[in-house]
Design a protein around this motif. Sequence first.
Motif: not given
Lengths: 429, 206
Positions: A38, A44, A48-50, A52-53, B126
Motif C-alpha cells: 500500500a 494509496y 488512503k482508499e483501500a 487503491m492498494i 484496509k
Amino acid sequence: MEKITDDKIRAGLEVLKNLHDSKLLTQLNSCVHCGLCAESCLYYLTTKEAKMIPANKVDMVASIYRRYFTLTGKIAPGLVNARELNDKTIDELTDLLFGSCTMCGRCVKHCSIGVDIEYVIRTGREMLASMGYVPESLQATVDAALESGNNMAISDEDFLDTLEWMEEELQDELNDPKAVIPLNQHGKKVLYTLNPREPKFFPLSISAMAKIFHAAKESWTLSTKMYDITNYAYFSGNPEHSRIIAQRMYDEMQNLGAEKLVLAECGHGARANRWEGPNYIKKAFPETITSVELIAAYFKEGRLKADSNLTEGVVTLHDPCNLVRGGGIVHEQRYILKQVAKDFVEMTPHGTDNFCCGGGGGQLAMDYNDRRMQIAEIKAEQIRKTGAGIVVTPCHNCVDQLSQINYTYKLNVQIKTIAEIVADALILE
Amino acid sequence: MHWYQWIASGAVAICLIVFATHFVRLIRLGSPKDYSKKAGSPAAGIVYSFTSAMDPRNKESAFLHLPIYTAGIIFHIATFASLITFFILLANFQPGPSFQIAAALIAFSGSLAGLIILIKRSLDKKLRWLSNPDDYISNLLVTIFQLFTGLTLLLPVLYPAYMLLAALLFLYMPVGKLKHIIYFFAARYHLGLFYGWRNVWPLRKA
C-alpha cells in the motif's frame, strides 16, 4: 459504457486462458493480500482508499481468473472472492486499472512476495481492450498514431515547417550554416526519434539535441515518415496495435539503414522500443539505445565538453519510472548532470525507488485529471524539499506532468530535459 | 500405523499430488521468450531476487512495517519447522528432549506471530477490505497447526488430534492462498529473470 455481452466475456477470458508461458499463471496465484504494498503506491498514499492498494488491483484480475479457471472458484467463489466478469466488475476494473495506476512498477520492487503487479495490470488492460473498454481519449491517441504515424496527428507539412524553423534557430545560435537537422538520410550511424510533444509543444528540445549532435560531430538523421518514439498501445493493452507501431519503427530503421536507433527522452517510448518492441514483432531490433546513454557516452569519449558554471542554481533530477525501474538506466543521467551542473541534489527517494510524477501509464492521455493532480502531491513535495530551481527529467511525458505540477502546486521551478540542460552548458570548439 | 496416521498420510499425498501438478504445469509452460537484446545477466538477476532483493533494508514492505514483517518472518520459519516436525512425528521418530523443546518454542513463537497477523488482518480497516474468507482460514489453520505442533511435542496425548488437524491443513493447502508455497518461488524467479535481463537487477545504487 456499453453493456457486456457473452462475446465480450469470451474475448476477455481468452486473455487469461491463453498462457504463453508460466509468468501470468504465477502472478495470478502469488499474492497473499498482506497489503504491505500500500505505502509504495502514490494512489494509496494520497487517497488512503483501500481499493487503491496495488494488491487489490492485482486481485481484481486474479479474482476473475479464479472464478473461471480454478476448481475452488467454480465451486465456492465466495471462499476465495472469485468474481464474475459483468458490468459492475468492468466498471471497477476500468477505474482501477486504467484510472488508478501509472504502471510505475514501484510496488513491484517492494512487494513482499515478488508479484509483477505492473504485468498483471497490463494483462487486465489487455482484457479490457479485447472487450472494447479502453478509455476513449487513450484509444484516440492510439488511433492517431495508427492513422497518421504519430500520436498527435501532426501533419507532414507542420512537422517539416517546425524542423525548418528549428534548423534556422540552430544556425543562428551557432552562427554556422552547416549546422543542420538532416532528414531521411540513408546509411547514417544514428536514426534519432522524437516524442511528438517536441514538434507540437517543445520544439526547442529538437534544436537542443541537434546542437548536441553537431557538437559531437555525429552522423545522424531524423525520419519524417516514422519519428514517433511513443507506443500508447502499450498502455491501452491492444497487442495488435502495439505490434503495428513497433513494426513501423523497425521497418524505418531497415529502410534508412542506420547503425543504431537512438530513442528520444521518453520513458515509456524507451521501454516500448528497447524492451517491448522486439517482443511485439517477435524479432530483435538493431542496436537501440536511449539518448541519455548516448550523451553520457559523448562526455566519456570527450566528444562533448560542458561548462557547469553556465547552469545557475540548484538542479534536481526526476527519474522516469520506465527508464530506471523498467530499463536499468540509473547512472547515466546523473553522470551527465554532474558534467553540466555545479549544484546537483537528489530527491528523496530517488533512482529505482523514485516516485512516479503521476503522468505515466497513459494518464496524460486519459480523463482522470483531478486524480492525476491529487497523486502528484508526492512529487511536488519531493521537488520542494530539494530547494531546486531546475528540475531535469529525461522524459517528455514527465515534462508535461511536471509542468502541470509546477503550476498547480506553485513550485516556481524550471523543467528541462537532459538535452536542453546539456545544450545550454556546451562548450563549442 | 494408526487410523489417524493413515488419514494424515492420505491428506499429505493428495496435497503433494495437487502441488506436483501445479509445479509440472509451471515447468511445462516454461519461461517467457524475450526477443529484446539482453542487457544484463538473468542468472545474476534471479540470484539477486532471492537474496539482496529480499533484504529488509531494500524493501518498503519490510522496513516501513518492521513489527508485522518480523512477525511474518517468524510465522514462515515456524511453519517450515512445524512441517518438518510433523513429518518426524508422523514417521514415529522419537526426537530427543532438546529437539522437542527447541521445536516447541519455534512452533509457539510461530503461532503467536500468526495470531498477531490474524488480529491485524481483522482490525486493520484496509486489510479487512482486502481480505477474503480464505485469507482468514489459511492464517488460522496454520496458526493452530503450529500451536498443536508445540503442544503435541510436550503432551503426546494430543497426537491423534494433531494428526487430524494436520490432515485438514494439507487438504486445504491446495484450495486457496497457501498455494503460494510454490508460487512464491516462481514469482521471485520471474522477477529476477525480468530485471536481470534488463540489467535493473542486481541493483546498482544511484
